[in-house]
Design an enzyme around this catalytic site. Sequence first.
Site, PDB file in Angstrom:
ATOM      1  N   ASN A  50     -32.633 -24.374 -17.423  1.00  0.00           N
ATOM      2  CA  ASN A  50     -33.594 -23.516 -18.107  1.00  0.00           C
ATOM      3  C   ASN A  50     -34.949 -24.209 -18.239  1.00  0.00           C
ATOM      4  O   ASN A  50     -35.012 -25.419 -18.432  1.00  0.00           O
ATOM      5  CB  ASN A  50     -33.053 -23.125 -19.486  1.00  0.00           C
ATOM      6  N   VAL A  51     -35.999 -23.423 -18.128  1.00  0.00           N
ATOM      7  CA  VAL A  51     -37.366 -23.949 -18.194  1.00  0.00           C
ATOM      8  C   VAL A  51     -38.055 -23.535 -19.492  1.00  0.00           C
ATOM      9  O   VAL A  51     -39.242 -23.729 -19.660  1.00  0.00           O
ATOM     10  CB  VAL A  51     -38.176 -23.437 -16.977  1.00  0.00           C
TER      11      VAL A  51
ATOM     12  N   THR B 241     -23.986 -20.210 -16.871  1.00  0.00           N
ATOM     13  CA  THR B 241     -24.614 -20.300 -15.558  1.00  0.00           C
ATOM     14  C   THR B 241     -23.765 -19.621 -14.495  1.00  0.00           C
ATOM     15  O   THR B 241     -22.534 -19.705 -14.526  1.00  0.00           O
ATOM     16  CB  THR B 241     -24.910 -21.755 -15.136  1.00  0.00           C
TER      17      THR B 241
ATOM     18  N   CYS C 156     -58.139 -26.257 -13.431  1.00  0.00           N
ATOM     19  CA  CYS C 156     -58.230 -27.649 -13.895  1.00  0.00           C
ATOM     20  C   CYS C 156     -59.705 -28.028 -14.009  1.00  0.00           C
ATOM     21  O   CYS C 156     -60.546 -27.394 -13.391  1.00  0.00           O
ATOM     22  CB  CYS C 156     -57.531 -28.545 -12.882  1.00  0.00           C
TER      23      CYS C 156
ATOM     24  N   ASN D 114     -18.463 -18.172 -19.842  1.00  0.00           N
ATOM     25  CA  ASN D 114     -19.282 -17.153 -19.184  1.00  0.00           C
ATOM     26  C   ASN D 114     -18.568 -15.809 -19.313  1.00  0.00           C
ATOM     27  O   ASN D 114     -17.354 -15.760 -19.135  1.00  0.00           O
ATOM     28  CB  ASN D 114     -19.444 -17.496 -17.694  1.00  0.00           C
ATOM     29  N   PRO D 115     -19.291 -14.750 -19.639  1.00  0.00           N
ATOM     30  CA  PRO D 115     -18.619 -13.443 -19.743  1.00  0.00           C
ATOM     31  C   PRO D 115     -18.034 -13.012 -18.401  1.00  0.00           C
ATOM     32  O   PRO D 115     -17.152 -12.167 -18.348  1.00  0.00           O
ATOM     33  CB  PRO D 115     -19.731 -12.482 -20.169  1.00  0.00           C
TER      34      PRO D 115
ATOM     35  N   HIS E  12     -34.884 -28.320 -13.496  1.00  0.00           N
ATOM     36  CA  HIS E  12     -35.851 -27.443 -12.816  1.00  0.00           C
ATOM     37  C   HIS E  12     -37.204 -27.407 -13.518  1.00  0.00           C
ATOM     38  O   HIS E  12     -37.999 -26.493 -13.321  1.00  0.00           O
ATOM     39  CB  HIS E  12     -35.261 -26.026 -12.687  1.00  0.00           C
TER      40      HIS E  12
END
Length: 242
Positions: free
Chosen positions: A101-102, A187, A147, A212-213, A118
Amino acid sequence: MIRGFLRETDAIAVLTGAGVSAESGIPTFRDAQTGLWARYDPMELATPQAFARDPALVSRWYDERRRKSADCEPNPGHLALTRLQEEFEAAGKHFTLITQNVDRLHQRAGSRGLLELHGTFWVWRCTSCGEEREEWEVPFPEHPPRCQCGGTRRPSVVWFGETLPESVLAAAWQAAEHCGLFLSLGTSSLVEPAASLGRVAAAAGAKTVEINPQETPLSPWVDVSVRGTTGKLLPTILSARE
Ligand code: BV8
Ligand code: ZN
């Protein structure tokens, strides 16, 4: 059984995916995108090619995800992992949290020393001079953000086709190879090399658990695959062993 694994191990490695943030209100990669993003495939947008083609579009997509995650709170699944880290480290045991996750909801829940495989969309870097810094301001005043050197800035995430940060991947592999218990949480186990970590742990003799479902390609490889949501199950599973 999972309680036994938790009691018996002195080194745990945890891998999380988008499913862990779902109960905070953040759609997963598999969930259909909504609104103006409905016609875009996230796997296509999260590529250097898409950014080269239309940096403003990709920048807007990440800014939308930043806004959503800023409006969300960590859920009981995130908080249960923070507590587990505190308990393990207080007992002198090893705890490694590896995330795909980010969104940095784990950090907002108090987790520390994460391996962000990631990257994160809360850090942006210049594509010309490489200057990198945290960006908490939402939304960006312009897309893509610029920038001081005039260069275009991009999110410090790993896009499809890009290699992962070597030191982070090596540390994750090491943790999987040397843990006694590996948890694969929320995941789909489809994106490599992250998806291989569970099998690395199993091959090294660790106990392996998936929550996980839905069934995933990792399900046949683990000792226990639990059908359910991490927000509901983790608080009970991780705290019951006292
Ligand atoms: C690379 C950052 C060298 C950006 C991301 C080997 C074989 C085949 C392909 C490859 C291979 N090796 C490399 C590739 C190519 C590619 C890949 O794996 N493609 C896949 C699609 C087949 N990998 C790469 O490109 C990697 N780079 O290998 O470089 C190289 C390069 C080229 C060729 C060879 C080698 C880079 C991969 C990283 C890409 N960046 N994110 C951003 O976020 O914008 S990946 C991104 O997607 C996420 O970070 C995450 O990794 C992935 C999504 O997966 P999940 O997090 O699992 O989420 P998903 O939505 O899929 O599933 C959610 C799950 O949660 C579901 O199962 C659902 O049932 C469950 N769930 C839902 N609700 C809940 C829940 N669970 C619990 N509780 C709930 N409440
Ligand atoms: Zn620059």
